[in-house]
Design a protein around this motif. Structure first.
Motif, mmCIF file in Angstrom:
data_model
loop_
_atom_site.group_PDB
_atom_site.id
_atom_site.type_symbol
_atom_site.label_atom_id
_atom_site.label_comp_id
_atom_site.label_asym_id
_atom_site.label_seq_id
_atom_site.Cartn_x
_atom_site.Cartn_y
_atom_site.Cartn_z
ATOM 1 N N HIS A 10 -4.278 -0.830 -10.103
ATOM 2 C CA HIS A 10 -3.944 1.299 -9.443
ATOM 3 C C HIS A 10 -2.775 1.569 -9.358
ATOM 4 C CE1 HIS A 10 -4.617 -0.725 -6.316
ATOM 5 N NE2 HIS A 10 -4.680 0.876 -4.831
ATOM 6 N N ARG A 11 -2.142 0.965 -9.175
ATOM 7 C CA ARG A 11 -0.426 1.109 -7.886
ATOM 8 C C ARG A 11 0.698 0.723 -9.522
ATOM 9 N NH1 ARG A 11 -1.278 -3.317 -3.437
ATOM 10 N NH2 ARG A 11 -2.495 -1.614 -2.523
ATOM 11 N N VAL A 12 -0.053 0.630 -9.972
ATOM 12 C CA VAL A 12 0.927 0.042 -11.688
ATOM 13 C C VAL A 12 1.191 1.515 -12.840
ATOM 14 C CG1 VAL A 12 1.969 -1.159 -13.760
ATOM 15 C CG2 VAL A 12 0.604 -2.523 -11.602
ATOM 16 N N LEU A 13 2.244 2.612 -12.745
ATOM 17 C CA LEU A 13 2.314 3.302 -13.875
ATOM 18 C C LEU A 13 2.770 3.245 -14.325
ATOM 19 C CD1 LEU A 13 1.982 5.126 -10.501
ATOM 20 C CD2 LEU A 13 0.283 4.930 -11.532
ATOM 21 N N ASN A 14 3.481 4.073 -15.652
ATOM 22 C CA ASN A 14 4.093 4.465 -16.883
ATOM 23 C C ASN A 14 5.605 4.595 -15.865
ATOM 24 O OD1 ASN A 14 4.037 6.565 -17.059
ATOM 25 N ND2 ASN A 14 3.299 6.844 -19.378
ATOM 26 N N ARG A 15 6.396 4.424 -16.794
ATOM 27 C CA ARG A 15 7.324 4.965 -15.931
ATOM 28 C C ARG A 15 8.225 6.442 -15.774
ATOM 29 N NH1 ARG A 15 12.627 6.638 -19.951
ATOM 30 N NH2 ARG A 15 11.430 7.984 -21.337
ATOM 31 N N ASN A 16 7.381 7.276 -16.279
ATOM 32 C CA ASN A 16 6.819 8.524 -15.897
ATOM 33 C C ASN A 16 6.027 8.579 -14.221
ATOM 34 O OD1 ASN A 16 8.865 9.402 -17.621
ATOM 35 N ND2 ASN A 16 7.214 9.509 -19.534
ATOM 36 N N GLY A 17 5.307 7.891 -14.305
ATOM 37 C CA GLY A 17 4.433 8.174 -13.500
ATOM 38 C C GLY A 17 3.112 8.569 -13.025
ATOM 39 N N MET A 18 3.034 8.223 -14.475
ATOM 40 C CA MET A 18 1.239 8.943 -14.792
ATOM 41 C C MET A 18 0.534 7.453 -15.073
ATOM 42 S SD MET A 18 1.815 11.864 -18.371
ATOM 43 C CE MET A 18 3.061 10.166 -19.479
ATOM 44 N N LEU A 19 -1.178 8.042 -14.743
ATOM 45 C CA LEU A 19 -1.522 7.208 -14.375
ATOM 46 C C LEU A 19 -2.577 6.682 -16.018
ATOM 47 C CD1 LEU A 19 -1.762 8.384 -11.739
ATOM 48 C CD2 LEU A 19 -4.255 8.331 -11.587
ATOM 49 N N THR A 20 -2.238 5.727 -16.780
ATOM 50 C CA THR A 20 -1.962 5.676 -18.361
ATOM 51 C C THR A 20 -2.875 4.889 -18.095
ATOM 52 O OG1 THR A 20 -0.488 4.899 -17.999
ATOM 53 C CG2 THR A 20 0.055 6.295 -18.968
ATOM 54 N N GLY A 21 -3.674 3.969 -17.023
ATOM 55 C CA GLY A 21 -4.865 2.655 -17.399
ATOM 56 C C GLY A 21 -5.458 3.254 -16.809
ATOM 57 N N LYS A 22 -5.688 5.033 -16.761
ATOM 58 C CA LYS A 22 -6.717 5.283 -15.630
ATOM 59 C C LYS A 22 -8.632 4.908 -16.691
ATOM 60 C CE LYS A 22 -6.866 9.858 -16.769
ATOM 61 N NZ LYS A 22 -7.489 10.724 -15.836
ATOM 62 N N ARG B 9 0.402 -0.673 -0.077
ATOM 63 C CA ARG B 9 -0.280 -0.103 -0.112
ATOM 64 C C ARG B 9 0.729 1.137 0.161
ATOM 65 N NH1 ARG B 9 -5.564 0.861 1.922
ATOM 66 N NH2 ARG B 9 -4.695 2.919 2.798
ATOM 67 N N GLY B 10 0.022 2.369 -0.074
ATOM 68 C CA GLY B 10 1.043 3.224 -0.357
ATOM 69 C C GLY B 10 2.334 3.081 -1.323
ATOM 70 N N ARG B 11 2.334 2.478 -2.570
ATOM 71 C CA ARG B 11 3.788 2.657 -3.309
ATOM 72 C C ARG B 11 3.160 1.864 -4.452
ATOM 73 N NH1 ARG B 11 8.819 0.436 -0.312
ATOM 74 N NH2 ARG B 11 9.644 0.718 -2.063
ATOM 75 N N VAL B 12 4.243 2.354 -5.596
ATOM 76 C CA VAL B 12 4.539 1.865 -7.236
ATOM 77 C C VAL B 12 4.943 1.580 -7.604
ATOM 78 C CG1 VAL B 12 1.809 3.918 -6.971
ATOM 79 C CG2 VAL B 12 4.132 4.573 -7.308
ATOM 80 N N THR B 13 4.835 0.911 -8.893
ATOM 81 C CA THR B 13 5.382 0.596 -9.462
ATOM 82 C C THR B 13 5.421 1.031 -11.070
ATOM 83 O OG1 THR B 13 6.926 -1.323 -10.650
ATOM 84 C CG2 THR B 13 4.509 -1.505 -9.421
ATOM 85 N N SER B 14 5.903 -0.307 -12.651
ATOM 86 C CA SER B 14 6.276 0.433 -13.273
ATOM 87 C C SER B 14 5.833 -0.506 -14.121
ATOM 88 C CB SER B 14 6.890 1.119 -13.837
ATOM 89 O OG SER B 14 7.821 0.721 -14.271
ATOM 90 N N TYR B 15 5.262 -0.583 -15.551
ATOM 91 C CA TYR B 15 4.942 -1.768 -16.179
ATOM 92 C C TYR B 15 6.212 -2.155 -16.603
ATOM 93 C CZ TYR B 15 0.519 0.470 -17.010
ATOM 94 O OH TYR B 15 -0.976 1.645 -16.202
ATOM 95 N N ALA C 130 6.943 -4.556 -21.600
ATOM 96 C CA ALA C 130 6.208 -3.306 -20.608
ATOM 97 C C ALA C 130 4.830 -3.694 -20.935
ATOM 98 C CB ALA C 130 6.532 -2.266 -20.342
ATOM 99 N N ARG C 131 4.595 -4.036 -22.716
ATOM 100 C CA ARG C 131 3.259 -4.050 -23.057
ATOM 101 C C ARG C 131 2.622 -4.724 -22.807
ATOM 102 N NH1 ARG C 131 2.864 -2.123 -29.549
ATOM 103 N NH2 ARG C 131 1.927 -0.269 -28.933
ATOM 104 N N MET C 132 3.508 -5.782 -22.698
ATOM 105 C CA MET C 132 2.425 -7.380 -22.183
ATOM 106 C C MET C 132 1.751 -6.697 -20.852
ATOM 107 S SD MET C 132 2.177 -9.045 -24.724
ATOM 108 C CE MET C 132 1.304 -7.273 -25.156
ATOM 109 N N VAL C 133 2.372 -6.304 -19.894
ATOM 110 C CA VAL C 133 2.155 -5.944 -18.480
ATOM 111 C C VAL C 133 1.039 -4.671 -18.650
ATOM 112 C CG1 VAL C 133 2.579 -4.990 -16.316
ATOM 113 C CG2 VAL C 133 4.303 -5.647 -18.333
ATOM 114 N N GLY C 134 0.184 -4.232 -19.407
ATOM 115 C CA GLY C 134 -0.125 -3.585 -19.875
ATOM 116 C C GLY C 134 -1.656 -4.387 -20.299
#
Length: 131
Positions: A78-90, A39-45, A58-62
């Motif tokens: 929701h804890r998985v973002l792209n490498r810039n920390g953007m919520l691309t999957g929202k 909780r409170g942590r995030v990572t990238s695809y 990484a596309r496969m992860v998404g």
DNA sequence: AGCCTGACTTTGT
DNA sequence: GACAAAGCCAGGC
């Protein structure tokens, strides 16, 4: 995910995951790792892809996250973002704001679709799980 | 078997 | 720094 071999997993350590990497499908591996994000942590695809040994896929992860919401137990996509920390999957959540609200509920601040202090709360599975 | 599609990332211009 | 192009590869059709 058409394979039915998916099983419910208790808490698993890195070694167990390491072992499962070879016997489970890529999607399932993604879900396994994603569930371990604290909780409170995030990572990238990309970080997940790299940890799973798929390097640039990484596309496969998404792509795997598309089916994340129907997984049991739930996957905290929701804890998985792209490498810039953007919520691309929202847009794949119920509502466009849901992802951000879930993150903020865990104490993660978001502004302009980007997680603040992304590098500080970044959770790298390759490091965190390599004990 | 082959083609298409991506919740991505890196590299080159 | 913005933009385009190209890897990437499992799943669905």
């Amino acid at each position: 995910m058409s394979k039915k071999k998916f099983v419910q997993n208790k808490k698993v350590n890195s070694k167990q995951i390491e072992k499962r990497k070879d016997s489970y499908s890529f999607f399932e591996n993604v879900y396994e790792v994603t569930r371990l994000i604290p909780r409170g942590r995030v990572t990238s695809y990309g970080a997940i892809a790299k940890y799973l040994g798929s390097g640039q896929s990484a596309r496969m992860v998404g792509y795997a996250m598309n089916a994340a919401h129907i997984q049991i137990p739930p996957v905290p996509a929701h804890r998985v973002l792209n490498r810039n920390g953007m919520l691309t999957g929202k847009h794949h959540f119920g509502s466009p704001d849901l992802m951000q609200k879930m993150l903020e509920k865990e104490g993660v601040k978001v502004s302009k679709d980007t997680v603040e202090k992304f590098d500080k709360i970044f959770w790298n599975p390759a490091i965190e799980l390599s004990i």
